[in-house]
Write a protein that holds these residues in place. Structure first.
Motif, PDB file in Angstrom:
ATOM      1  N   ASP A  18       0.804  -1.147   0.120  1.00  0.00           N
ATOM      2  CA  ASP A  18       0.001  -0.022   0.034  1.00  0.00           C
ATOM      3  C   ASP A  18       0.854   1.267   0.009  1.00  0.00           C
ATOM      4  O   ASP A  18       0.637   2.278  -0.591  1.00  0.00           O
ATOM      5  N   TYR A  19       1.852   1.307   0.705  1.00  0.00           N
ATOM      6  CA  TYR A  19       2.955   2.359   0.833  1.00  0.00           C
ATOM      7  C   TYR A  19       3.536   2.657  -0.703  1.00  0.00           C
ATOM      8  O   TYR A  19       3.764   3.863  -1.201  1.00  0.00           O
ATOM      9  N   GLN A  67      -0.670   4.416   7.690  1.00  0.00           N
ATOM     10  CA  GLN A  67      -1.402   5.777   6.956  1.00  0.00           C
ATOM     11  C   GLN A  67      -1.374   5.396   5.506  1.00  0.00           C
ATOM     12  O   GLN A  67      -2.589   5.613   5.064  1.00  0.00           O
ATOM     13  N   ALA A  68      -0.428   4.436   4.947  1.00  0.00           N
ATOM     14  CA  ALA A  68      -0.695   4.420   3.356  1.00  0.00           C
ATOM     15  C   ALA A  68      -1.795   3.237   3.367  1.00  0.00           C
ATOM     16  O   ALA A  68      -2.359   3.255   2.325  1.00  0.00           O
ATOM     17  N   SER A  69      -2.056   2.565   4.300  1.00  0.00           N
ATOM     18  CA  SER A  69      -3.250   1.439   4.280  1.00  0.00           C
ATOM     19  C   SER A  69      -4.484   2.069   4.384  1.00  0.00           C
ATOM     20  O   SER A  69      -5.398   1.950   3.567  1.00  0.00           O
ATOM     21  N   TRP A  70      -4.588   3.194   5.124  1.00  0.00           N
ATOM     22  CA  TRP A  70      -5.795   4.051   4.915  1.00  0.00           C
ATOM     23  C   TRP A  70      -5.993   4.736   3.641  1.00  0.00           C
ATOM     24  O   TRP A  70      -7.172   4.724   3.143  1.00  0.00           O
ATOM     25  N   GLU A  71      -5.055   5.272   3.090  1.00  0.00           N
ATOM     26  CA  GLU A  71      -5.240   5.860   1.940  1.00  0.00           C
ATOM     27  C   GLU A  71      -5.125   5.401   0.636  1.00  0.00           C
ATOM     28  O   GLU A  71      -5.912   5.788  -0.287  1.00  0.00           O
ATOM     29  N   ASN A  72      -4.360   4.313   0.248  1.00  0.00           N
ATOM     30  CA  ASN A  72      -4.513   3.369  -0.657  1.00  0.00           C
ATOM     31  C   ASN A  72      -4.683   2.147  -0.750  1.00  0.00           C
ATOM     32  O   ASN A  72      -4.925   1.392  -1.785  1.00  0.00           O
ATOM     33  N   THR A  77      -7.425  -3.033   6.888  1.00  0.00           N
ATOM     34  CA  THR A  77      -5.977  -3.783   7.101  1.00  0.00           C
ATOM     35  C   THR A  77      -5.456  -3.299   8.402  1.00  0.00           C
ATOM     36  O   THR A  77      -5.433  -2.127   9.060  1.00  0.00           O
ATOM     37  N   LYS A  78      -4.910  -4.475   9.073  1.00  0.00           N
ATOM     38  CA  LYS A  78      -4.427  -4.336  10.303  1.00  0.00           C
ATOM     39  C   LYS A  78      -3.029  -5.094  10.448  1.00  0.00           C
ATOM     40  O   LYS A  78      -2.643  -6.325   9.559  1.00  0.00           O
ATOM     41  N   LEU A  79      -1.989  -4.161  10.977  1.00  0.00           N
ATOM     42  CA  LEU A  79      -0.616  -4.539  10.791  1.00  0.00           C
ATOM     43  C   LEU A  79      -0.525  -5.702  11.818  1.00  0.00           C
ATOM     44  O   LEU A  79      -0.015  -5.400  13.017  1.00  0.00           O
ATOM     45  N   ASP A  80      -0.960  -7.028  11.580  1.00  0.00           N
ATOM     46  CA  ASP A  80      -0.813  -8.121  12.497  1.00  0.00           C
ATOM     47  C   ASP A  80       0.282  -8.971  12.150  1.00  0.00           C
ATOM     48  O   ASP A  80       0.448  -9.553  11.185  1.00  0.00           O
ATOM     49  N   TYR A  81       1.497  -8.899  12.921  1.00  0.00           N
ATOM     50  CA  TYR A  81       2.617  -9.613  12.529  1.00  0.00           C
ATOM     51  C   TYR A  81       2.548 -11.173  13.315  1.00  0.00           C
ATOM     52  O   TYR A  81       3.760 -11.607  13.019  1.00  0.00           O
TER      53      TYR A  81
END
Length: 278
Positions: A18-19, A67-72, A77-81
């Protein structure tokens, strides 16, 4: 498409995708045996995308990715690692290929054998010609097997960390053939040089490590699009360590012949492979 690298899971990869999308870079995800592979579709985007990939690996929780996940991308999207322990294991495995891991496992098992009371039979079986009675040139494996023996914790940790970091990168980016060639040649010819300089009592993967250092150095300069470059500071450290090996500063027995021979092998193969079209 050009491969950027691998990440442990799809959710982590999507944040970077996304970024990059916001930067005008088309990046696609492909499922691999361990984790996922990221690839860019245009060669002119590779250098910039590779820098962002390396930054992401070091700083995956940087706010700019969320922020990129929200915009693009998908706002859900959840940054679940994943669990930290599982993530560490997954990253370790995805950072290396089968050959890299097999060599690491072999060296580790041999070293554990030394620790748990089997030092003499292991040394008798794997040491170079002339190190033990009844060893001769018909036992051809002895040209290579000293590379798998380590005699201290610092020795094996140092070598295997470099082997995992660089050997794994070569295997993942270029395939098993270049790494297998380096392992075979740098695991034998430098041993012959070390024997000529210092005799048969030596061991360790250091010659191979210096070969992958030299190879990565040249490929990073000549073919940066392959994605296996090495920062200059790391090169400087290894060259300084090579020079220190010729002094008694640390009071260690260092196989300088194997180090120099391995570096020469890696540089030579790097120049050869960098001239190939594919």
């Amino acid at each position: 498409m050009l491969e950027l690298g691998r990440l442990p899971n799809e959710r982590a990869a999507q944040a970077l995708i996304d970024y990059l999308k916001g930067q005008g870079i088309d990046c696609q995800l492909q499922h691999a045996e361990l984790g996922v592979t990221l690839c860019v579709t245009r060669e002119q985007d590779y250098a910039k995308a590779r820098r962002e990939y390396e930054h992401f690996v070091r700083n995956p929780y940087d706010d700019k990715y969320l922020q990129a996940s929200w915009e693009n991308g998908n706002t859900g999207t959840k940054l679940d690692y994943g669990a930290p322990g599982l993530q560490l294991v997954t990253q370790f495995l995805s950072g290396a290929g089968p050959l890299t891991l097999v060599v690491m496992l072999s060296c580790t098992l041999i070293y554990l054998g030394f620790i748990f009371g089997f030092a003499n039979p292991i040394f008798e079986a794997l040491s170079f010609f002339g190190a033990v009675p009844d060893s001769d040139s018909t036992q051809i494996w002895r040209v290579f097997t000293p590379s798998l023996m380590h005699f201290s914790a610092m020795h094996i940790i140092f070598n295997l960390l470099w082997w995992w970091y660089l050997g794994g990168k070569i295997e993942n980016m270029l395939g098993v053939t270049p790494l297998a060639t380096l392992l075979l040649i740098a695991g034998t010819l430098p041993n012959l040089l070390q024997y000529a300089i210092g005799g048969p009592n030596f061991g360790g993967l250091s010659g191979v490590v210096y070969a992958v250092v030299g190879y990565t150095w040249i490929m990073g300069v000549k073919r940066p699009e392959k994605g296996i470059g090495l920062p200059p500071a790391y090169i400087g450290f290894m060259l300084i360590w090579l020079v220190f090996g010729f002094t008694d500063m640390f009071g260690l027995s260092i196989a300088n012949g194997a180090h120099i021979g391995g570096l020469m092998v890696g540089l030579a193969q790097g120049f050869i492979d960098s001239r190939r079209r594919h």
